[in-house]
Scaffold this motif. Sequence first.
Motif, PDB file in Angstrom:
ATOM      1  N   ASP A 104       4.051   1.650  12.650  1.00 61.79           N
ATOM      2  CA  ASP A 104       3.076   2.618  13.134  1.00 61.79           C
ATOM      3  C   ASP A 104       1.669   2.150  12.773  1.00 61.79           C
ATOM      4  N   ASP A 105       0.718   3.067  12.899  1.00 62.83           N
ATOM      5  CA  ASP A 105      -0.683   2.705  12.647  1.00 62.83           C
ATOM      6  C   ASP A 105      -0.957   2.406  11.181  1.00 62.83           C
ATOM      7  N   ARG A 106      -0.051   2.815  10.289  1.00 62.29           N
ATOM      8  CA  ARG A 106      -0.260   2.517   8.878  1.00 62.29           C
ATOM      9  C   ARG A 106       0.018   1.047   8.555  1.00 62.29           C
ATOM     10  N   VAL A 107       0.704   0.374   9.449  1.00 61.77           N
ATOM     11  CA  VAL A 107       0.961  -1.063   9.275  1.00 61.77           C
ATOM     12  C   VAL A 107      -0.208  -1.808   9.901  1.00 61.77           C
ATOM     13  N   VAL A 108      -1.131  -2.246   9.072  1.00 62.51           N
ATOM     14  CA  VAL A 108      -2.354  -2.895   9.529  1.00 62.51           C
ATOM     15  C   VAL A 108      -2.185  -4.405   9.413  1.00 62.51           C
ATOM     16  N   ARG A 134       7.845   3.548   1.378  1.00 63.35           N
ATOM     17  CA  ARG A 134       8.216   3.621   2.791  1.00 63.35           C
ATOM     18  C   ARG A 134       8.655   2.233   3.259  1.00 63.35           C
ATOM     19  N   SER A 188       0.820  -1.211   0.000  1.00 65.15           N
ATOM     20  CA  SER A 188       0.000   0.000   0.000  1.00 65.15           C
ATOM     21  C   SER A 188       0.851   1.257   0.000  1.00 65.15           C
ATOM     22  N   GLU A 189       2.098   1.177   0.515  1.00 64.81           N
ATOM     23  CA  GLU A 189       3.013   2.308   0.547  1.00 64.81           C
ATOM     24  C   GLU A 189       4.397   1.820   0.140  1.00 64.81           C
ATOM     25  N   TYR A 205      10.355  -0.210   6.636  1.00 62.16           N
ATOM     26  CA  TYR A 205      10.499  -0.354   8.084  1.00 62.16           C
ATOM     27  C   TYR A 205      11.619  -1.345   8.376  1.00 62.16           C
TER      28      TYR A 205
END
Length: 368
Positions: A272-276, A242, A238-239, A244
Amino acid sequence: MIAHPMFDGIFRLLAGVLVALAALALAGCNDKQASNDRPARPVLVETVFYTAASPKRSFVGTVRPRIETEIGFRVTGKVAQRLVEVGQTVEIGQPLALLDQTDLKLQAEQADAEHSAARGVLAQATASENRARELRTKGWATEAQMDQARAAADEARARVARAERSVDLTRNALSYAGLVADTRGVVTATLIDSGQVVSAGQPAFRIARFGEKEAVVAIPETLITRATQGVASVSLWSEPGRSYAAKLREVAPMADPATRTFLAKFSLPDADDRVVLGMTATLTLADPDTLRVARVPLSALFNQGGTSSVYVVDSAGQVTLRPVTVKAYETEKVVIGGGVEEGAKVVVLGVQKLDPAEKVRVVSSLSF
């Protein structure tokens, strides 16, 4: 008067020599001018880029919670109500489901009744024991009667203790009729529904704890060493821009019998919260070695006297022969470990015919 013809011959000879010298000088100037007017030789170049000696490897995986627990009722019963759905966030102590409490309440009432009866028997046995002790002191009762009264009192006290434990167990069982969350997390699966009869210990919900997340991927056996010693990073579909940092936490001790790969779990401490949870991720493994090499075409290599070199072109069009360190030879490339700097332009065609004294003109592609 006699010497005049001789002097005339000498003068004519000198004049001829001067004319010849002037002609030679003029021819030299013309050659020099022609050399200066010669156009610069076009050369095909390629820019040098240094990369890691070993290429990176990427694998597709999924984002999973580090701890995902299946919880269930501790008693048997019929599900009266389910209170949460998949994807719902739950807090510590939040009710998840309820069992029908009818039978459990009856068992608790029965235990209370037995406890009351045991206490009554204990009171009677204690009184009999006291009377027997008093009569034995006065000599009106035998030692056998005293032992019998003492044993009856001990048995009554044991029955009371057992009844108290039964009361505690039934009360606990009644409290177990309500299943509550023991941690903060998200419900990833519901395995029961209202009206279903469940047994003790049967999984009812699957809850993923909030906290550290991890990427789960399948690693081939040839890259297990790189997975344990290399540098890992994770990017999301999705990104993609970016990434990690990832750290290997666990590798399966046995390969999957179907795919012959090892299941590896990489923790994501910076997620962070973007990692679902459930997202598709790409895990990239890089070699820990700091050695960087460049790959140039084999045609760019110039060998003379056992030394490998390449021609480097500067911004003014001058070529310079630079010795390089050859690390390996590939099908169409040569791997060099140094000798030219990052971003340098090296000649890749016709290096055997180049002259360092002549200027060249850089072209990016061949045209016919």
